[in-house]
Design an enzyme around this catalytic site. Structure first.
Site, PDB file in Angstrom:
ATOM      1  N   CYS A  41      37.343  38.161  51.782  1.00 48.15           N
ATOM      2  CA  CYS A  41      38.376  38.310  50.752  1.00 48.15           C
ATOM      3  C   CYS A  41      37.961  37.533  49.502  1.00 48.15           C
ATOM      4  O   CYS A  41      37.243  36.540  49.585  1.00 48.15           O
ATOM      5  CB  CYS A  41      39.709  37.789  51.272  1.00 48.15           C
ATOM      6  SG  CYS A  41      41.069  37.991  50.096  1.00 48.15           S
ATOM      7  N   ASP A  43      39.811  35.728  47.811  1.00 44.69           N
ATOM      8  CA  ASP A  43      40.609  34.493  47.773  1.00 44.69           C
ATOM      9  C   ASP A  43      39.709  33.272  47.565  1.00 44.69           C
ATOM     10  O   ASP A  43      38.683  33.122  48.236  1.00 44.69           O
ATOM     11  CB  ASP A  43      41.362  34.371  49.115  1.00 44.69           C
ATOM     12  CG  ASP A  43      42.403  33.258  49.092  1.00 44.69           C
ATOM     13  OD1 ASP A  43      43.589  33.577  49.237  1.00 44.69           O
ATOM     14  OD2 ASP A  43      42.014  32.073  48.942  1.00 44.69           O
ATOM     15  N   ARG A  45      39.877  30.376  48.455  1.00 46.80           N
ATOM     16  CA  ARG A  45      39.713  29.441  49.575  1.00 46.80           C
ATOM     17  C   ARG A  45      38.699  29.928  50.612  1.00 46.80           C
ATOM     18  O   ARG A  45      38.282  29.180  51.475  1.00 46.80           O
ATOM     19  CB  ARG A  45      41.069  29.218  50.273  1.00 46.80           C
ATOM     20  CG  ARG A  45      42.108  28.586  49.363  1.00 46.80           C
ATOM     21  CD  ARG A  45      43.506  28.726  49.945  1.00 46.80           C
ATOM     22  NE  ARG A  45      43.932  30.128  49.975  1.00 46.80           N
ATOM     23  CZ  ARG A  45      45.118  30.528  50.396  1.00 46.80           C
ATOM     24  NH1 ARG A  45      45.993  29.669  50.849  1.00 46.80           N
ATOM     25  NH2 ARG A  45      45.441  31.808  50.395  1.00 46.80           N
ATOM     26  N   HIS A  97      41.447  36.296  56.462  1.00 46.26           N
ATOM     27  CA  HIS A  97      41.968  34.920  56.508  1.00 46.26           C
ATOM     28  C   HIS A  97      43.488  34.943  56.529  1.00 46.26           C
ATOM     29  O   HIS A  97      44.121  35.821  55.949  1.00 46.26           O
ATOM     30  CB  HIS A  97      41.458  34.101  55.307  1.00 46.26           C
ATOM     31  CG  HIS A  97      42.026  34.552  53.997  1.00 46.26           C
ATOM     32  ND1 HIS A  97      43.022  33.869  53.342  1.00 46.26           N
ATOM     33  CD2 HIS A  97      41.770  35.641  53.237  1.00 46.26           C
ATOM     34  CE1 HIS A  97      43.323  34.504  52.217  1.00 46.26           C
ATOM     35  NE2 HIS A  97      42.577  35.588  52.131  1.00 46.26           N
ATOM     36  N   CYS A 100      46.702  35.537  53.576  1.00 46.06           N
ATOM     37  CA  CYS A 100      46.047  36.438  52.622  1.00 46.06           C
ATOM     38  C   CYS A 100      47.085  37.082  51.705  1.00 46.06           C
ATOM     39  O   CYS A 100      47.985  37.784  52.156  1.00 46.06           O
ATOM     40  CB  CYS A 100      45.262  37.514  53.374  1.00 46.06           C
ATOM     41  SG  CYS A 100      44.353  38.614  52.260  1.00 46.06           S
TER      42      CYS A 100
HETATM   43 ZN   LIG Z   1      42.915  37.286  51.062  1.00 43.18          ZN
END
Ligand SMILES: [Zn+2]
Length: 208
Positions: A41, A43, A45, A97, A100
Site C-alpha cells: 500500500c 500508506d 507507514r 496492512h 488501511c
Molecule cells: Zn493502506
C-alpha cells in the site's frame, strides 16, 4: 518536516554506507538482481524495504492505494511482467496492512470522485466475502478481516496472470499474502494456499 532536511539525510546516509563498504555505490551502479517483488500500500507507514530489513537492490517494489492488483491497471501489470519475466524474481508478495485508509474508505458510501472506480475493486472483495464479513459483529475486527481477504483476492488476481502461471510452471515462482500490523510492527504471513488457488483458478483462467 523541512523538505531540505531530506538532502541532509541523504548525505548522512551516503557517508554511513561508504564507511561500511567503500565500493557500495559502485556495486549498486552495476545493476539489480532482486529476488522478491513486493506489492504494498502507498500508506506512509508501510515502508517496504525497511519493515523487511532489506536494502537497495534486494526487492522490486510497487505500491498503490490498498495494494491492489487490477488486470487493466497498466502500471501494476507492467511491474508484474517486468519483475517476473525479466528480473526473474522467485517470489511475489502482496502485503496489506491493518488500519488501511483505502479499505476503510471502500466501506463508506461517500462519493470520492476519481477514487470511486479504484475503491470499487475493494467493494467487490467485500461482496465476494459478504457472508463471512457480515458475521463479524465488531467493526474493527471486520475491517481487519477485509484487509486480509483483500490481500488474498489480490494474490488470486496475480495467479490469474499468464506471467505468474508460466513462471510457476517453469521455475516454481510462488505468490505470498502478508499483512503488516501497524500496531506492533509485525509482518504476518497469511499462508495463502497458493497451490490450491492455482489449481482452482486454472479451471477457468488457465493460459497456455
Ligand atoms: Zn493502506
Amino acid at each position: 518536516m523541512d523538505v531540505k532536511k531530506v538532502f541532509k539525510n541523504n548525505e548522512a546516509w551516503i557517508k554511513e554506507k561508504l564507511s561500511k563498504n567503500p565500493g557500495y555505490f559502485e556495486e549498486l551502479g552495476k545493476g539489480q538482481n532482486p529476488e522478491l517483488l513486493f506489492i504494498g500500500c502507498s500508506d506512509s507507514r508501510v515502508t517496504a524495504e525497511e519493515l523487511m530489513g532489506l536494502g537497495p537492490g534486494e526487492v522490486f517494489v510497487h505500491r498503490n492505494i490498498a495494494n491492489m492488483v487490477i488486470s487493466i491497471d497498466l502500471n501494476v501489470m507492467s511491474v508484474v511482467n517486468y519483475a517476473v519475466n525479466h528480473l526473474k524474481v522467485k517470489d511475489v508478495v502482496v502485503c496489506g496492512h491493518y488500519e488501511c485508509g483505502g479499505v476503510k474508505a471502500a466501506m463508506q458510501s461517500e462519493d470520492l470522485g476519481i477514487l470511486n472506480p479504484w475503491l470499487r475493486n475493494i467493494r467487490d472483495v467485500y461482496r465476494i466475502h459478504r457472508k463471512t464479513l457480515n458475521a463479524i459483529p465488531d467493526e474493527s475486527e471486520r475491517y481487519n478481516r477485509l484487509v486480509e481477504l483483500n490481500v488474498q483476492e489480490q494474490c488470486v488476481n496475480l495467479i490469474k496472470t499468464a506471467a505468474v502461471q508460466k513462471a510457476n510452471r517453469d521455475r516454481g515462482l510462488v505468490v505470498h499474502g502478508w499483512v503488516f500490523d501497524v500496531h506492533s510492527g509485525k509482518l504476518i504471513d497469511l499462508n495463502i494456499d497458493f497451490d490450491g488457488y492455482l489449481k482452482d483458478i486454472m479451471e477457468i483462467y488457465h493460459l497456455e
